[in-house]
Scaffold this active site. Structure first.
Site, PDB file in Angstrom:
ATOM      1  N   ASN A 159       0.797  -1.233   0.000  1.00  0.00           N
ATOM      2  CA  ASN A 159       0.000   0.000   0.000  1.00  0.00           C
ATOM      3  C   ASN A 159       0.831   1.285   0.000  1.00  0.00           C
ATOM      4  O   ASN A 159       0.540   2.206  -0.747  1.00  0.00           O
ATOM      5  CB  ASN A 159      -1.018  -0.022   1.148  1.00  0.00           C
ATOM      6  CG  ASN A 159      -0.382  -0.094   2.509  1.00  0.00           C
ATOM      7  OD1 ASN A 159       0.739  -0.587   2.668  1.00  0.00           O
ATOM      8  ND2 ASN A 159      -1.076   0.394   3.505  1.00  0.00           N
ATOM      9  N   GLU A 257       4.466  -4.973  12.398  1.00  0.00           N
ATOM     10  CA  GLU A 257       3.672  -3.745  12.221  1.00  0.00           C
ATOM     11  C   GLU A 257       2.466  -4.137  11.387  1.00  0.00           C
ATOM     12  O   GLU A 257       2.576  -4.329  10.176  1.00  0.00           O
ATOM     13  CB  GLU A 257       4.512  -2.672  11.522  1.00  0.00           C
ATOM     14  CG  GLU A 257       5.770  -2.271  12.285  1.00  0.00           C
ATOM     15  CD  GLU A 257       5.475  -1.644  13.630  1.00  0.00           C
ATOM     16  OE1 GLU A 257       4.402  -1.034  13.796  1.00  0.00           O
ATOM     17  OE2 GLU A 257       6.312  -1.793  14.538  1.00  0.00           O
ATOM     18  N   CYS A 291      -3.010   1.264   6.843  1.00  0.00           N
ATOM     19  CA  CYS A 291      -3.198   0.632   8.150  1.00  0.00           C
ATOM     20  C   CYS A 291      -3.812   1.595   9.159  1.00  0.00           C
ATOM     21  O   CYS A 291      -4.543   1.196  10.047  1.00  0.00           O
ATOM     22  CB  CYS A 291      -1.870   0.099   8.677  1.00  0.00           C
ATOM     23  SG  CYS A 291      -0.589   1.360   8.781  1.00  0.00           S
ATOM     24  N   GLU A 385     -10.865  -4.618   9.496  1.00  0.00           N
ATOM     25  CA  GLU A 385     -10.158  -3.658   8.658  1.00  0.00           C
ATOM     26  C   GLU A 385     -10.673  -3.869   7.235  1.00  0.00           C
ATOM     27  O   GLU A 385     -10.615  -4.984   6.710  1.00  0.00           O
ATOM     28  CB  GLU A 385      -8.664  -3.979   8.734  1.00  0.00           C
ATOM     29  CG  GLU A 385      -7.792  -3.053   7.947  1.00  0.00           C
ATOM     30  CD  GLU A 385      -6.315  -3.438   8.065  1.00  0.00           C
ATOM     31  OE1 GLU A 385      -5.988  -4.630   7.959  1.00  0.00           O
ATOM     32  OE2 GLU A 385      -5.501  -2.525   8.253  1.00  0.00           O
TER      33      GLU A 385
HETATM   34  P1  NAD Z   1       0.012  -9.263   3.659  1.00  0.00           P
HETATM   35  O1  NAD Z   1       0.282  -9.697   5.048  1.00  0.00           O
HETATM   36  O2  NAD Z   1      -0.795 -10.157   2.798  1.00  0.00           O
HETATM   37  O3  NAD Z   1       1.394  -9.014   2.866  1.00  0.00           O
HETATM   38  C1  NAD Z   1       2.405  -8.159   3.377  1.00  0.00           C
HETATM   39  C2  NAD Z   1       3.755  -8.730   3.001  1.00  0.00           C
HETATM   40  O4  NAD Z   1       3.927  -9.975   3.673  1.00  0.00           O
HETATM   41  C3  NAD Z   1       3.920  -9.035   1.517  1.00  0.00           C
HETATM   42  O5  NAD Z   1       5.256  -8.783   1.159  1.00  0.00           O
HETATM   43  C4  NAD Z   1       3.615 -10.516   1.444  1.00  0.00           C
HETATM   44  O6  NAD Z   1       4.210 -11.140   0.320  1.00  0.00           O
HETATM   45  C5  NAD Z   1       4.218 -11.001   2.744  1.00  0.00           C
HETATM   46  N1  NAD Z   1       3.638 -12.221   3.284  1.00  0.00           N
HETATM   47  C6  NAD Z   1       2.340 -12.597   3.277  1.00  0.00           C
HETATM   48  N2  NAD Z   1       2.203 -13.787   3.910  1.00  0.00           N
HETATM   49  C7  NAD Z   1       3.434 -14.148   4.333  1.00  0.00           C
HETATM   50  C8  NAD Z   1       3.956 -15.275   5.043  1.00  0.00           C
HETATM   51  N3  NAD Z   1       3.166 -16.296   5.418  1.00  0.00           N
HETATM   52  N4  NAD Z   1       5.271 -15.324   5.310  1.00  0.00           N
HETATM   53  C9  NAD Z   1       6.083 -14.316   4.937  1.00  0.00           C
HETATM   54  N5  NAD Z   1       5.662 -13.232   4.233  1.00  0.00           N
HETATM   55  C10 NAD Z   1       4.346 -13.148   3.949  1.00  0.00           C
HETATM   56  O7  NAD Z   1      -0.620  -7.827   3.760  1.00  0.00           O
HETATM   57  P2  NAD Z   1      -1.361  -6.998   2.624  1.00  0.00           P
HETATM   58  O8  NAD Z   1      -2.790  -7.363   2.640  1.00  0.00           O
HETATM   59  O9  NAD Z   1      -0.649  -7.054   1.357  1.00  0.00           O
HETATM   60  O10 NAD Z   1      -1.134  -5.528   3.216  1.00  0.00           O
HETATM   61  C11 NAD Z   1      -2.099  -4.865   3.899  1.00  0.00           C
HETATM   62  C12 NAD Z   1      -2.005  -5.115   5.388  1.00  0.00           C
HETATM   63  O11 NAD Z   1      -0.810  -4.520   5.883  1.00  0.00           O
HETATM   64  C13 NAD Z   1      -3.131  -4.454   6.132  1.00  0.00           C
HETATM   65  O12 NAD Z   1      -3.573  -5.300   7.153  1.00  0.00           O
HETATM   66  C14 NAD Z   1      -2.488  -3.208   6.677  1.00  0.00           C
HETATM   67  O13 NAD Z   1      -3.138  -2.668   7.794  1.00  0.00           O
HETATM   68  C15 NAD Z   1      -1.126  -3.689   6.993  1.00  0.00           C
HETATM   69  N6  NAD Z   1      -0.195  -2.569   7.090  1.00  0.00           N
HETATM   70  C16 NAD Z   1       0.350  -2.268   8.302  1.00  0.00           C
HETATM   71  C17 NAD Z   1       1.187  -1.166   8.417  1.00  0.00           C
HETATM   72  C18 NAD Z   1       1.798  -0.771   9.735  1.00  0.00           C
HETATM   73  O14 NAD Z   1       2.766  -0.040   9.734  1.00  0.00           O
HETATM   74  N7  NAD Z   1       1.262  -1.206  10.864  1.00  0.00           N
HETATM   75  C19 NAD Z   1       1.455  -0.384   7.300  1.00  0.00           C
HETATM   76  C20 NAD Z   1       0.876  -0.736   6.090  1.00  0.00           C
HETATM   77  C21 NAD Z   1       0.058  -1.835   5.992  1.00  0.00           C
END
Ligand code: NAD
Length: 490
Positions: A159, A257, A291, A385
């Site tokens: 994002n 995070e 997020c 969310e």
């Molecule tokens: P996601 O967890 O699906 O993916 C995020 C990253 O993790 C990607 O690079 C993905 O390839 C990797 N990933 C996914 N599953 C994994 C696993 N089992 N092992 C290792 N890596 C893995 O998240 P998304 O849906 O793409 O992103 C949105 C989410 O991220 C929302 O929940 C949002 O709130 C959160 N987010 C949090 C912050 C923060 O700073 N707290 C900032 C931005 C987004």
């Protein structure tokens, strides 16, 4: 707006490749990168599998030793140069961010601005005091130093791909860690290629930063790799839970995070125009795919109708479309699957009695700014969310109820309180069980200087940014020195 193939991000160098000690092809092959607004392929990059991650981690571990020994002033100089380069090349890089992640121009601009700020902040961390003299229980000198973990594995989401990658990478590098970074495979250019080019030009020694785009399999390979000491993960609670499980089993430090369902509490003395503007910005910026997005607008029942009318008027004027072609407020949702999820959550709310006042429709991936009122516990829109442009209005009849509704959430990332009475707002802020509260602002606030993060499904007790970086990206080493060795009882 067209992608300018200017000199800095000349794709000849990186097309079909990933960034190891140099630009190389990966064992796992290539992936195409598509523009979510049009579906057009804009580039292809090397994608990493387990073998590529192992290769990157082994190289990074070797390179880390010399990087950690380098003078802090030299590490700071490279990080500052990286910030300069990001700013200087912003005009060329912004269209890539817009097209790859479906960003409107101002949001892509924020990524450049904040990316550079995180790098400058990291430069300042490199020269921070790194330890303390501690009391001794005999006649010796005792000191404790903060030392790097070794190789830090960074995993980032789609994002805000540039900022959310840089904030971990730069802080880790500042203290002498090497980094293996895995950006989301949907945004490998903004989350990876741009960052690799910046540090390459800034003079970072080869091997210290390795960037391998890939999916969950590559991320899980990082969590088991013996050469990686810490995982810095930004993403969903589901992904974070899996990462924590695997990395914990392999004795790694884990920083999580994660997501949020963030309340904006609007008290009865608030200026309604300002509150409506805060609600719209917090709920609709980047199509709600943040997020810290305002996931619930908790409004005093006495002013709920008036605020709702103003928010609906605002939402009905916000245009959605391809940000690279037109000046729009909302760009595309990242995937068709995510559009379906948004629809399901809106339909669930309506079926359970919420009112759909505007929006709730989409043209392909362009989801209209949507306002739901009468959102209540038990509805998915209240609890989950959404990661879509849906403003969810719920009411409260007392401050205690607003506090309880916020604190009952599974998440605890951010909150906002809007009131003409700062003392009253601050008293509420103190009662909220969240990591970040903004008095007289909506919930989307970030930056390099404050400790970012929150409890429950928003994280695992770690924070990122400001004073937290030294805690997270270094560990202690205790050294004691006696003038001479002395005998022990046996
Ligand atoms: P996601 O967890 O699906 O993916 C995020 C990253 O993790 C990607 O690079 C993905 O390839 C990797 N990933 C996914 N599953 C994994 C696993 N089992 N092992 C290792 N890596 C893995 O998240 P998304 O849906 O793409 O992103 C949105 C989410 O991220 C929302 O929940 C949002 O709130 C959160 N987010 C949090 C912050 C923060 O700073 N707290 C900032 C931005 C987004």
């Amino acid at each position: 707006m067209n992608i300018q193939k200017g000199n800095f991000l000349d794709s000849e160098r990186w097309e079909g490749r990933a960034f190891f000690a140099d630009w190389q092809r990966t064992a796992a092959g290539v992936i195409e990168v598509t523009d979510p607004a049009t579906g057009a392929v804009i580039a292809s990059v090397g994608v990493g599998g387990g073998a590529d991650i192992r290769h990157a981690a082994a190289e990074a571990r070797v390179a880390q030793k010399a990087w950690a020994r380098m003078l802090p002033t030299e590490r700071a100089r490279i990080l500052s140069k990286a910030a300069d380069l990001l700013e200087q090349n912003g005009a060329e890089l912004i269209p890539w961010i817009m097209r790859e992640s479906g960003s409107i121009y101002p949001k892509a601009g924020i990524e450049i601005e904040h990316g550079a700020l995180f790098m400058r902040h990291a430069a300042s961390l490199a020269t921070a005091p790194m330890g303390m003299l501690i009391p001794a229980m005999d006649n010796r000198t005792n000191y404790a130093r903060r030392v790097p973990h070794g190789v830090v594995g960074v995993i980032s989401p789609f994002n805000f791909p540039l900022v959310l990658s840089v904030r971990s990478i730069a802080a880790a590098l500042a203290f002498g860690n090497a980094v293996v970074h895995k950006p989301d495979p949907r945004t490998p250019i903004s989350g990876g290629i741009i960052i690799a080019r910046i540090f390459e030009e800034a003079g970072l020694p080869k091997g210290v930063l390795q960037i391998v785009p890939g999916g969950a399999d590559a991320g899980e390979a990082m969590c088991t790799d013996p050469n990686i000491a810490m995982i810095s993960f930004t993403g969903s609670a589901r992904g974070g839970s899996k990462v924590a499980e695997i990395a914990g089993k392999h004795f790694k430090k884990v920083q999580l995070e994660l997501g949020g369902k963030n309340s904006l509490i609007v008290l009865d003395d608030a200026d309604l125009d300002v509150a409506a503007s805060n609600s719209a910005w917090g709920a609709f910026l980047h199509q709600g795919q943040i997020c810290m997005a305002t996931g619930l607008i908790l409004v005093d029942e006495k002013i709920a109708d008036a605020l709702t009318t103003k928010l609906v008027a605002k939402a009905s004027h916000l245009t959605a479309g391809d940000p690279s072609l037109n000046e729009v407020a909302l760009g595309p949702i990242i995937s068709d699957g995510q559009v379906e999820i948004i629809d399901e959550i809106v339909n669930d709310a309506v079926a359970k009695g919420a009112k759909l006042l505007v929006g709730g429709t989409h043209d392909g991936r362009f989801y209209a700014a949507t306002v739901l009122s009468g959102v209540k516990p038990g509805m998915r829109a209240f609890e989950e969310e959404i990661f879509g442009p849906v403003a969810c209005i719920a009411t409260f009849s007392s401050e205690q109820e607003a506090i309880a509704l916020t604190n009952n959430s599974d998440y605890g990332l951010a909150a906002g309180v809007i009131s003409a009475d700062i003392g009253r707002a601050l008293r509420i802020a103190e009662e909220l069980d969240v990591g970040m509260v903004h008095v007289n602002d909506q919930t989307v606030n970030g930056g390099p200087f404050a400790p970012f993060g929150g409890p429950r499904k928003s994280g695992n007790g770690t924070r990122i940014g400001g004073p937290a970086d030294i805690e997270e990206f270094t560990t202690w080493k205790w050294i004691s020195v006696k003038d001479a060795a002395t005998p022990h009882p046996f």
